[in-house]
Design a protein around this motif. Structure first.
Motif, PDB file in Angstrom:
ATOM      1  N   UNK A  80       0.820  -1.215   0.000  1.00 23.63           N
ATOM      2  CA  UNK A  80       0.000   0.000   0.000  1.00 23.63           C
ATOM      3  C   UNK A  80       0.851   1.261   0.000  1.00 23.63           C
ATOM      4  N   UNK A  81       2.146   1.117   0.251  1.00 24.15           N
ATOM      5  CA  UNK A  81       3.046   2.277   0.211  1.00 24.15           C
ATOM      6  C   UNK A  81       3.344   2.594  -1.253  1.00 24.15           C
ATOM      7  N   UNK A  82       2.564   3.508  -1.826  1.00 25.30           N
ATOM      8  CA  UNK A  82       2.694   3.766  -3.260  1.00 25.30           C
ATOM      9  C   UNK A  82       3.627   4.923  -3.596  1.00 25.30           C
ATOM     10  N   UNK A  83       4.290   5.483  -2.593  1.00 30.35           N
ATOM     11  CA  UNK A  83       5.240   6.564  -2.873  1.00 30.35           C
ATOM     12  C   UNK A  83       6.488   6.404  -2.000  1.00 30.35           C
ATOM     13  N   UNK A  84       7.123   5.238  -2.083  1.00 30.70           N
ATOM     14  CA  UNK A  84       8.294   4.992  -1.231  1.00 30.70           C
ATOM     15  C   UNK A  84       9.532   5.697  -1.775  1.00 30.70           C
ATOM     16  N   UNK A  85      10.618   5.710  -1.015  1.00 32.49           N
ATOM     17  CA  UNK A  85      11.879   6.282  -1.505  1.00 32.49           C
ATOM     18  C   UNK A  85      12.399   5.523  -2.726  1.00 32.49           C
ATOM     19  N   UNK A  86      13.377   6.104  -3.396  1.00 38.25           N
ATOM     20  CA  UNK A  86      13.922   5.490  -4.607  1.00 38.25           C
ATOM     21  C   UNK A  86      14.513   4.111  -4.338  1.00 38.25           C
ATOM     22  N   UNK A  87      15.162   3.949  -3.205  1.00 43.23           N
ATOM     23  CA  UNK A  87      15.778   2.655  -2.905  1.00 43.23           C
ATOM     24  C   UNK A  87      14.742   1.542  -2.905  1.00 43.23           C
ATOM     25  N   UNK A  88      13.578   1.801  -2.308  1.00 41.41           N
ATOM     26  CA  UNK A  88      12.519   0.798  -2.289  1.00 41.41           C
ATOM     27  C   UNK A  88      11.919   0.620  -3.676  1.00 41.41           C
ATOM     28  N   UNK A  89      11.790   1.699  -4.428  1.00 43.20           N
ATOM     29  CA  UNK A  89      11.293   1.576  -5.797  1.00 43.20           C
ATOM     30  C   UNK A  89      12.231   0.706  -6.629  1.00 43.20           C
TER      31      UNK A  89
END
Length: 250
Positions: A216-225
């Motif tokens: 549900x975290x649709x705007x995580x940091x770049x590392x998670x993306x």
């Protein structure tokens, strides 16, 4: 008699008010204009490193101390107006100072963020190219080498994402600190000298450093993306290997 939200100040009263307020005026004040809607204050630019403007006390000043209306109605009203003018003046100064402090804090933390963002953009594009190549007939002829290049691109992308997130986290913390400034995030970064920052991926300060991100975290940091993208790529490549039985160009 309360002044209410709206009251009139004659030019003569205004001149007298500022004569009395002279010792209490902020040094950044350059100009005061009387407009139909009220007074407009103009200040020299704040650096944001000065002390926050704060309305000084006029208690004990014989020309500004409170006088009961029953004692002298004219003097009572003049001093009430002077108090409101001084409050509005310092409130305006404080709002401008807040924006300047916001910009100054951003300048202190942005550092090499533009270069780190540029590196990330380069690496994520290279990763896309390496992954797309696996779908071509040419990749089948050199499958291990093509997959190896993909892995290298993944590693560089992860490193670039982590590096940018380090700066993004500091920037996000400054955004939180100055939550109530008039400037928005993009406007503040532009004022700090980084108009291109509107394209940077900066999420909420609380999103950085988390040990777990849900779907549900649709705007995580770049590392998670980057982690999610690489996981999808690895799953796809592994499935190709299972279904084709080909792990090498043969």
């Amino acid at each position: 008699m309360p002044l209410g939200y709206s009251f009139q100040i004659t030019p003569e009263e205004l001149q007298e008010i500022f004569a009395r307020l002279q010792p209490y005026l902020p040094k950044h004040l350059k100009k005061v204009d009387a407009q139909p809607y009220g007074l407009r204050f103009e200040f020299a630019p704040f650096t944001g490193r000065e002390e926050e403007p704060s309305k000084p006390s006029t208690h004990g000043d014989p020309k500004l101390d409170y006088v009961r209306e029953s004692e002298d109605e004219t003097e009572h009203l003049l001093r009430e107006k002077a108090s409101v003018v001084l409050s509005n003046l310092y409130e305006t100064a404080r709002e401008e100072w807040k924006d300047a402090a916001y910009v100054a804090d951003l300048k202190a933390v942005v550092k090499d963020a533009p270069d780190r963002w540029k590196t990330y953009q380069h690496e994520i594009k290279a990763l896309s190219t390496a992954y797309d190549y696996l779908r071509t007939p040419e990749a089948a002829k050199e499958w291990p080498s093509a997959v190896s290049r993909l892995i290298d691109a993944q590693d560089r992308t992860k490193a670039a994402a982590t590096a940018f997130d380090e700066r993004a986290r500091e920037i996000a913390e400054v955004h939180d600190t100055h939550l109530y400034a008039d400037l928005g995030h993009d406007a503040a970064l532009k004022a700090a000298g980084y108009p291109g920052a509107k394209d940077w991926h900066i999420t909420g300060a609380g999103e950085y450093g988390k040990h777990y991100y849900s779907d549900w975290d649709n705007n995580p940091p770049l590392e998670e993306q980057a982690r999610r993208l690489i996981e999808q790529q690895d799953t796809h490549v592994a499935k190709i290997g299972r279904l084709s039985g080909a792990t090498a160009g043969n």
